[in-house]
Design a protein around this motif. Structure first.
Motif, PDB file in Angstrom:
ATOM      1  N   LEU A  94       7.881  18.743  17.177  1.00  0.00           N
ATOM      2  CA  LEU A  94       8.714  18.154  16.132  1.00  0.00           C
ATOM      3  C   LEU A  94       9.113  16.729  16.509  1.00  0.00           C
ATOM      4  O   LEU A  94       9.140  15.838  15.648  1.00  0.00           O
ATOM      5  CB  LEU A  94       9.955  19.013  15.914  1.00  0.00           C
ATOM      6  N   LYS A  95       9.402  16.511  17.768  1.00  0.00           N
ATOM      7  CA  LYS A  95       9.750  15.165  18.250  1.00  0.00           C
ATOM      8  C   LYS A  95       8.598  14.197  18.008  1.00  0.00           C
ATOM      9  O   LYS A  95       8.796  13.100  17.465  1.00  0.00           O
ATOM     10  CB  LYS A  95      10.089  15.245  19.742  1.00  0.00           C
ATOM     11  N   GLU A  96       7.406  14.603  18.404  1.00  0.00           N
ATOM     12  CA  GLU A  96       6.236  13.735  18.232  1.00  0.00           C
ATOM     13  C   GLU A  96       5.977  13.439  16.762  1.00  0.00           C
ATOM     14  O   GLU A  96       5.703  12.293  16.385  1.00  0.00           O
ATOM     15  CB  GLU A  96       5.008  14.396  18.863  1.00  0.00           C
ATOM     16  N   ALA A  97       6.076  14.464  15.926  1.00  0.00           N
ATOM     17  CA  ALA A  97       5.796  14.286  14.495  1.00  0.00           C
ATOM     18  C   ALA A  97       6.834  13.372  13.846  1.00  0.00           C
ATOM     19  O   ALA A  97       6.486  12.487  13.053  1.00  0.00           O
ATOM     20  CB  ALA A  97       5.765  15.638  13.805  1.00  0.00           C
ATOM     21  N   PHE A  98       8.117  13.575  14.167  1.00  0.00           N
ATOM     22  CA  PHE A  98       9.165  12.760  13.550  1.00  0.00           C
ATOM     23  C   PHE A  98       9.104  11.319  14.042  1.00  0.00           C
ATOM     24  O   PHE A  98       9.233  10.376  13.255  1.00  0.00           O
ATOM     25  CB  PHE A  98      10.533  13.372  13.834  1.00  0.00           C
TER      26      PHE A  98
END
Length: 350
Positions: A63-67
C-alpha cells in the motif's frame, strides 16, 4: 618517552580532525543534494498502525508503494502491537502524537477514541465509496478498510470432529489459546463474544474456559504461532485465516469452527488524527484505502474481507464459513468494556 608519544599522538589527532572537517565541508553540499533528490523534502504522512500490518507479509509495504507512486509524498509507518495497544498509545500521547492517520482500530474501539477526541471528521461522502451494505456504515469520523469474523481455528488432522458451539467448546477437554482483551482486538472480540452469548452468566463461562486455556498472549501473532507449533487444539483468530493457508501454503488442514450461537464481526477502521499536520494527505490516503487497487491488496495480505463492493477474491475465500453476526454497538462496548474486563480478570484468576 611516554609524554613524547602522547604529544605526538595529540598532534596527529589534531591534524586528522582538521582533515576530516575539511572533507566534511567538501562533501556536505553533495550529500545535501542527494538527500533532496531522494525525496527528503517531500511531505511525510505518519501512519499509526499495528505491527502485522507493516510486516513484510502484511499489506503495509504494498500500500505504501502504491500510494507513494502517485501522491508525491512519503508514507511513514509507526506501529504498535495491536489495535488496543494503538488506542492506548494514542491516549497517552494526546496532543504530542506524531500521528497524521490512525489505521487499525476497530468498530469496538471507535466510540472510545471519539470520546477521547483523538480523531477528526474524514469529510468524505459515504454514498460515493461503494461500501458493502452488510456494514451499514454511517460514521463521519472513521472509515472501514476491511472486516471479518472472529473464530476458533483448528487443525482438521488433529481435530477431525470440531466443536460446533461455544457451549460445546467450554464443555470439552480441548486446549485453547486466546489473546488478552486489554491489549488485543481478537481478545476483546472474545470478551464481546462471551458476553453476547452468556450475558449475566459470562463469569461462569470464563471459569469454564480457564481449565481449557493453555495461555493468554499479548497479541495475535504469538497465539497463532503457538497453535501452529501444536501447543493447542484451538486458537482465537478469524474465519478468513484458512484462506491464507490455502493460497500461500496450499494447505487445507486449518479450518474455522462454525458456532451455532454466531460470531462477532470485526470492522477495522482508519481515521484522520485530530492533531494531524497533513490532514489533506491523510484524507487522500483514506480514499486510496477504499480504491479498487487497495481493496484488491488487503484481502490477500491482511487476510480479511474487502469493504468495497465488487472486489474479486481468489476461490479460497469461497470455501470460508459464513457465520451469523452477534455482538453490541460501539456505544454499548465503550460503556461496558472496563466492567467486562474486570469480570474476565476476576473469573480467570480464581
Amino acid at each position: 618517552m611516554g609524554k613524547v608519544i602522547l604529544i605526538m599522538n595529540n598532534q596527529i589527532s589534531a591534524v586528522l580532525q582538521r582533515s576530516l572537517l575539511l572533507l566534511a565541508l567538501c562533501v556536505f553540499p553533495v550529500s545535501s543534494l542527494l538527500a533532496q533528490s531522494s525525496g527528503a523534502s517531500l511531505p511525510t504522512l505518519n501512519v499509526y498502525t499495528y505491527s502485522s500490518f507493516t510486516s513484510e507479509w502484511g499489506p503495509g509495504p504494498q500500500l505504501k508503494e502504491a500510494f507513494e507512486s502517485h501522491c508525491n509524498c512519503r508514507v511513514n509507518y509507526i506501529s504498535s502491537d495491536d489495535g488496543v495497544s494503538l488506542l492506548n498509545r494514542l491516549r497517552l500521547e494526546g496532543a504530542n502524537t506524531r500521528a497524521d492517520l490512525v489505521l487499525g482500530l476497530d468498530d469496538a474501539l471507535i466510540d472510545e477514541a471519539r470520546q477521547l477526541r483523538l480523531v477528526q471528521p474524514h469529510g468524505l461522502a459515504l454514498e460515493t465509496l461503494a461500501l458493502k451494505p452488510v456494514l451499514n456504515w454511517q460514521d463521519q469520523d472513521f472509515l472501514p478498510f476491511d472486516y471479518g469474523y472472529f473464530a476458533f481455528i483448528y487443525d482438521a488432522q488433529r481435530t477431525p470432529e470440531p466443536v460446533v458451539s461455544m457451549a460445546a467448546l467450554l464443555a470439552s477437554d480441548a486446549r485453547v489459546i486466546y489473546q488478552d482483551p486489554r491489549t488485543s482486538t481478537p481478545g476483546q472480540g472474545l470478551l464481546i463474544w462471551i458476553k453476547a452469548v452468556y450475558g449475566d452468566q459470562a463469569a461462569q463461562a470464563w471459569r469454564q474456559m480457564r481449565p481449557r486455556t493453555v495461555t493468554v498472549t499479548k497479541g495475535w501473532s504469538e497465539a497463532y504461532t503457538l497453535f501452529l507449533e501444536g501447543e493447542a487444539d484451538y486458537v482465537l483468530s478469524y474465519t478468513t485465516s484458512p484462506a491464507y493457508h490455502l493460497l500461500v501454503e496450499e494447505e487445507s488442514r486449518y479450518q474455522a469452527a462454525l458456532f451455532s450461537e454466531g460470531h462477532p464481526m470485526q470492522i477495522e477502521v482508519a481515521a484522520i488524527s485530530r492533531y494531524s499536520q497533513q490532514a489533506d494527505l491523510a484524507r487522500n490516503f483514506l480514499q486510496f484505502l477504499l480504491s479498487e487497487e487497495a481493496q484488491q491488496i488487503i484481502p490477500v495480505t491482511n487476510w480479511m474481507l474487502p469493504v468495497r463492493e465488487g472486489v474479486e477474491l481468489p476461490e479460497a475465500f469461497d470455501q470460508l464459513i459464513q457465520p451469523q453476526a452477534v455482538g453490541f454497538s460501539p456505544q454499548q462496548i465503550r460503556q461496558q468494556r472496563q466492567t467486562w474486563i474486570r469480570e474476565w480478570r476476576s473469573a480467570v484468576s480464581q
